[in-house]
Design an enzyme around this catalytic site. Structure first.
Site, short mmCIF file in Angstrom:
data_model
loop_
_atom_site.label_atom_id
_atom_site.label_comp_id
_atom_site.label_asym_id
_atom_site.label_seq_id
_atom_site.Cartn_x
_atom_site.Cartn_y
_atom_site.Cartn_z
N SER A 107 39.82 42.82 16.12
CA SER A 107 39.51 43.90 15.18
C SER A 107 38.26 43.56 14.36
O SER A 107 37.84 42.40 14.26
CB SER A 107 40.69 44.12 14.22
N SER A 145 46.02 47.56 28.47
CA SER A 145 45.29 48.68 29.07
C SER A 145 45.43 48.62 30.58
O SER A 145 45.37 47.54 31.18
CB SER A 145 43.81 48.61 28.71
N GLY A 166 46.75 40.60 29.96
CA GLY A 166 48.01 40.42 29.26
C GLY A 166 47.89 39.36 28.17
O GLY A 166 48.28 38.20 28.38
N TYR A 167 47.34 39.75 27.01
CA TYR A 167 47.19 38.81 25.89
C TYR A 167 48.13 39.19 24.74
O TYR A 167 49.00 38.44 24.35
CB TYR A 167 45.76 38.85 25.34
N GLU A 177 34.07 39.95 27.05
CA GLU A 177 34.66 41.18 26.54
C GLU A 177 33.85 41.70 25.36
O GLU A 177 33.61 42.89 25.24
CB GLU A 177 36.11 40.92 26.11
#
Ligand SMILES: Cc1cc2nc3c(=O)[nH]c(=O)nc-3n(C[C@H](O)[C@H](O)[C@H](O)COP(=O)(O)OP(=O)(O)OC[C@H]3O[C@@H](n4cnc5c(N)ncnc54)[C@H](O)[C@@H]3O)c2cc1C
Length: 403
Positions: free
Chosen positions: A379, A164, A130-131, A247
């Protein structure tokens, strides 16, 4: 860079060949950009078998339910390579196992490790991250979801987005603002919470694959015990950076890219136009060779990172290159497959199972899903900014609202 393997590493390779010959048929299916659902019995049994043989959770200490081997980056690379080559599932790869477990091992309390690591590596407890928020993605530190402390609990209010797996996750690792007076990077805490907590509402968001893989998550007076904070109040930014390091490695793995190159080559050998396989046609061959060259460059780049890690050096900017180049390349490989498949993929229908069993559907699903991985975890534009500023020493872009 020393590329020779020690006797111990060669013994590991031999052990892997034996394991694959004896147990490979028990592997759940791999691949496809499909449903991404909770692990079923077959996946859980495979995971247990992998842990028992030291092929998953290998370096997680025994007292937390792992195999307890000494951490060795080459061991991990050899195992990943062998599984990818054999087309076998490497076990459960979710955000809990790949991101939260290493984070707890690095900065969690003993009580947090004992409580969460075992069920997470066995796949019994599924986590979500939860970011991101509607107004805070690339500039994550501007997040506004907040918590006050009351009667030994954080009381959380706000909203997350693009979360997600939240629709089936048991737990979330959450970033929220707990110190409203502090500068923005120092006012954030990293909190572990159960998705069953009253006051949490999850609304799935379908993607263009046809699956709802991520969600909006709303918090209204959700109460979480204060001992669920990791590292301490206001230390969330530090913890998030530990998680992020894992990640980025997760999102651009080179041996996965090489496996995709092999599958793509097989496809180009099989698909024919006017009786000539695509791989024999110069324009297709050239496109394929360019991508294969890029994938090989990534493989050697990752080997260099492994060599540095084996010497105890910090990977630094090399990790950012893995994420940026790896995710773009993975997507370009699917683009070539989709072009080669032509009309075969047009009747695309998403399935609910984990893999997409029909090959055309699998490539199409991956093509759509992998576009998202170029954005998720930071991104490409942001990766390029960081590489330029920290790696090449170019001037920093103006920071808005940094205090
Ligand atoms: C498939 C997928 C899964 C995800 N899963 C999760 C998850 O589980 N948990 C979670 O918390 N988040 C998740 N995310 C969210 C992801 O982390 C964010 O989408 C990402 O950080 C970008 O934030 P944003 O969407 O708000 O875009 P924005 O930050 O609004 O950016 C919009 C565009 O502007 C560009 N941009 C922004 N700032 C700059 C800059 N300074 N310089 C140059 N260009 C810039 C970006 O590159 C992008 O192209 C997921 C996203 C995807 C696509």
């Amino acid at each position: 860079m020393d590329l020779t393997l020690s006797d111990r590493h060669r013994a590991l390779q031999a052990g892997l060949r034996d394991f694959i010959a004896r147990h490979g048929h028990r592997s759940p299916p791999v691949g496809g950009g499909g449903g991404r659902v909770r692990p079923d019995r077959r996946v859980l049994d495979w995971q247990a078998l992998l842990i028992e043989h030291g092929l998953a959770a290998r370096a997680v200490p025994r007292q937390y339910g792992g195999y307890g081997a000494d951490p060795d980056v080459l061991d991990a690379a050899i195992i990943t390579e062998a599984f990818n080559r054999a087309g076998l599932s490497p076990g459960i790869q979710g955000q809990g196992i790949r991101m939260l477990v290493p984070t707890l091992l690095e900065v969690g309390t003993e009580a947090q490790r004992r409580r969460w690591i075992g069920p997470t590596i066995r796949g019994e407890t599924i986590w979500c991250q939860g970011y991101s928020e509607p107004e805070s993605g690339s500039d994550l530190a501007s997040l506004r979801t907040h918590a006050r402390v009351e009667d030994g609990h954080f009381v959380i209010n706000g909203q997350k987005i693009w979360t997600s797996s939240a629709h089936y996750a048991d737990m979330m690792f959450l970033l929220c603002r707990t110190e409203p007076e502090a500068p923005k990077h120092e006012g954030i805490s990293y909190i572990l919470l159960s998705m069953d907590t009253p006051g949490i509402e999850v609304r799935p968001l379908p993607t263009m694959t046809g699956h709802a893989t991520f969600n909006e998550v709303f918090f209204t007076e959700a109460r979480v015990p204060v001992e669920n904070v990791v590292l301490g109040r206001g230390k969330g930014w530090q913890v998030a950076n530990v998680t992020l390091k894992h990640e980025r490695m997760l999102l651009g793995d080179a041996s996965k890219l090489m496996h995709r190159v092999h599958r793509l080559r097989a496809l180009l050998e099989r698909v024919e136009v006017d009786g000539v396989a695509l791989i024999r046609r110069p324009q297709w061959r050239e496109r394929f060779l360019r991508l294969q060259g890029e994938a090989l460059a990534m493989k050697y780049h990752q080997m260099r990172l492994l060599g540095e890690a084996a010497k105890g050096e910090e990977p630094g900017l090399g990790v950012l290159i893995v994420k940026y180049v790896g995710t773009v390349l993975a997507w370009k490989l699917t683009a070539l497959a989709v072009d080669a498949l032509g009309d075969a993929g047009l009747p695309y229908e998403p399935h609910d199972d984990v893999g997409e069993d029909d090959e055309a559907t699998g490539w199409y699903a991956d093509h759509m899903y992998d576009l998202g991985l170029i954005i998720g975890g930071g991104s490409s534009n942001i990766q390029k900014n960081i590489i330029a500023e920290r790696g090449l020493g170019m001037p920093r872009e103006p920071r808005v609202g940094t205090s």
